[in-house]
Design a protein around this motif. Sequence first.
Motif, PDB file in Angstrom:
ATOM      1  N   TYR A 108       0.796  -1.642   0.097  1.00  0.00           N
ATOM      2  CA  TYR A 108      -0.159   0.082  -0.077  1.00  0.00           C
ATOM      3  C   TYR A 108       0.673   1.145  -0.089  1.00  0.00           C
ATOM      4  N   GLY A 109       2.378   1.037   0.019  1.00  0.00           N
ATOM      5  CA  GLY A 109       3.314   2.179   0.305  1.00  0.00           C
ATOM      6  C   GLY A 109       3.221   2.743  -1.090  1.00  0.00           C
ATOM      7  N   ARG A 115       9.390   6.490  -3.516  1.00  0.00           N
ATOM      8  CA  ARG A 115      10.117   7.352  -2.427  1.00  0.00           C
ATOM      9  C   ARG A 115       8.594   7.522  -1.151  1.00  0.00           C
ATOM     10  N   VAL A 116       8.947   6.674  -0.013  1.00  0.00           N
ATOM     11  CA  VAL A 116       7.190   6.629   0.333  1.00  0.00           C
ATOM     12  C   VAL A 116       7.906   8.010   1.450  1.00  0.00           C
ATOM     13  N   GLU A 117       7.509   8.647   1.813  1.00  0.00           N
ATOM     14  CA  GLU A 117       7.347   9.881   2.995  1.00  0.00           C
ATOM     15  C   GLU A 117       7.011   9.713   4.132  1.00  0.00           C
ATOM     16  N   PHE A 118       6.123   8.873   4.016  1.00  0.00           N
ATOM     17  CA  PHE A 118       5.121   8.961   5.379  1.00  0.00           C
ATOM     18  C   PHE A 118       4.640   7.532   5.778  1.00  0.00           C
ATOM     19  N   ALA A 119       6.349   6.502   4.807  1.00  0.00           N
ATOM     20  CA  ALA A 119       6.217   5.348   5.741  1.00  0.00           C
ATOM     21  C   ALA A 119       7.694   5.184   5.558  1.00  0.00           C
ATOM     22  N   LEU A 159       4.747   1.117  -8.328  1.00  0.00           N
ATOM     23  CA  LEU A 159       4.074   0.421  -8.376  1.00  0.00           C
ATOM     24  C   LEU A 159       5.126  -0.795  -7.928  1.00  0.00           C
ATOM     25  N   GLY A 160       4.743  -0.759  -6.528  1.00  0.00           N
ATOM     26  CA  GLY A 160       6.368  -1.607  -5.698  1.00  0.00           C
ATOM     27  C   GLY A 160       6.977  -1.170  -5.059  1.00  0.00           C
ATOM     28  N   ALA A 161       6.188   0.585  -4.553  1.00  0.00           N
ATOM     29  CA  ALA A 161       7.371   1.289  -3.560  1.00  0.00           C
ATOM     30  C   ALA A 161       6.724   0.867  -1.864  1.00  0.00           C
ATOM     31  N   GLY A 162       7.591   0.871  -1.204  1.00  0.00           N
ATOM     32  CA  GLY A 162       7.948   0.376   0.101  1.00  0.00           C
ATOM     33  C   GLY A 162       8.555  -0.329   0.879  1.00  0.00           C
ATOM     34  N   GLY A 163       9.473  -1.327  -0.280  1.00  0.00           N
ATOM     35  CA  GLY A 163      11.086  -1.817   0.656  1.00  0.00           C
ATOM     36  C   GLY A 163      10.955  -2.597  -0.623  1.00  0.00           C
ATOM     37  N   ARG A 164      10.310  -2.630  -1.822  1.00  0.00           N
ATOM     38  CA  ARG A 164      11.078  -4.344  -2.981  1.00  0.00           C
ATOM     39  C   ARG A 164      12.587  -3.370  -3.207  1.00  0.00           C
ATOM     40  N   GLY A 165      12.746  -4.625  -3.613  1.00  0.00           N
ATOM     41  CA  GLY A 165      14.001  -4.899  -4.085  1.00  0.00           C
ATOM     42  C   GLY A 165      14.377  -3.664  -5.629  1.00  0.00           C
ATOM     43  N   VAL A 166      13.391  -4.642  -6.073  1.00  0.00           N
ATOM     44  CA  VAL A 166      12.605  -3.789  -7.622  1.00  0.00           C
ATOM     45  C   VAL A 166      11.486  -3.147  -7.671  1.00  0.00           C
TER      46      VAL A 166
END
Length: 524
Positions: free
Chosen positions: A233-234, A245-249, A476-483
């Motif tokens: 959801y990031g 980049r997820v500024e507030f997570a 699509l994929g923001a929040g910690g994924r490697g890709v």
Amino acid sequence: MKHKINTVARACAIAIGFSSIALSGTAFGQSGDINDKVDKLEQQVEQLRAQIQALRQQAAAQPPAPIAAPAAASIATAGASPVERKDGKGMTFLTRGGEVSFYANLDLSIDDMTKGLHGMTANGASPVGRTGWMPDISSNISYIGIRGFQTLGALPANFVYQLETQIDVSATSGTNGSNSNTSDVVKGGLTSRNSFIGFSSPAWGAVKIGKTDAPYKISTNVMNAFAGMIGDYGAIMGNTGGDNRVEFATRLDHAIWYESPDMGGLSINALISPGQNRAYDDSNLASGEADCTGGNIPGSGALPVACNDGSFGSAYSVSAGYTTGGLYVTGAYELHRAVNRTSDLPTFDPRDVANEWAAKVGAQYRLPTGTTLSAIFEKMDREVPEALAYQNERSRTGYWLAASQSIAADDSVHFGWAHANRAQGDPGQHNTPGGLGSDNAANLFTLAWKHQLDTNLSFYFDMAETANHSSAHYDLGAGGRGVTTDCHDASNPDTSGFDPNGGAPHCWAGGKLEGVSVGLRYTL
């Protein structure tokens, strides 16, 4: 068995020896019935021989006994006790007056994703590079760590510590770089993730110092069943700019924070991160850091050499949560002071340095049917002057709705929908004019199935789509994924070629990003 045979043989020899002595004594002593005695001794010898033969046959019928392994060497030093593992499923060892635990999360997936930019044009040009479906292998959120505590005698608190490091399982560790986010930080470097020391007590809570995921982020983690997966959801929640980049997570460095104990179901977390920036507009590196606050190195993305793409000063984050029965409710707030975004404008307007804040409320309810329902409402704001409102894409609202259902003892399905409402303004992208009223709304849809193979190992399959409106460019994929997959097309570093974009990547708004993923996750 061989020992028993030898014992019987020795007994025979002793018996025969004593028989000889007895016979000698008889020959030189009193007369008697020598023949009877000889017959008895011969019978005894035959019986002993029969016993020996029976033992040999028994030994031949049995497998050879295993050779005993040498005793394990003790790892204790002189005067010290050996390391003792604590009972349980984890890797926890007892220390002098405390414990130390090793833990890990290893998550790899095989994916296929598309930027969804096919057919787009701007000023007679089209996106360059492979903008359609492309497979990849991603490490996602993989890490190892060590944590523990030490009692302090009569003091009413324990000393606590944790050291945690990202593990790039499918890639080689190094600096992070993409078309929209370049960083000097080596994510696979020692203690690149949540690491701290501090004091903890069941009575009054814990005070820690180091770096950690902010309370704002942690407060709704349980509502994100897709953490580290495509469709996390990031991609929209906490994401003000729409990039990866997820500024507030985020994780906040050089921070000190307080974690309250459970107070009848209520808990409170609060954090302060000093800016440590000598520049009035936070355009310098924070003292002691290798990277601009906010995730970009100076000059990232072909910008002037300064921290002018999201660098901020001091940060403050607080959250409160309450749990009763199957219900969990939470509220959180986070403030970033003097965020420098002068690179959003071609003139690098010095007025484009402003506070940014976010607030959210969330609720989750677990039903007896194995159903879990989650909902979050979030508001984010950038406090720029009215004259710059036309390019303010970071003031908006959004929400997240999710449902999870257990369908068997080891299986569950999950669905999530995030929506970003229109922002106040838009700075414009390669194929959009920007300004007030731009349609930069977006939707994220995610569906996943998870199967628990055993206590530590699980398998998952998920699919996700980020459907951007005409001026939106959410990832699509923001929040910690490697890709990750974002709105930027490819670039050609060889400027002598015939790249119509002149070698610089462009962000193409309005893309419909899609992906499917199959992964394995091991936790310790």
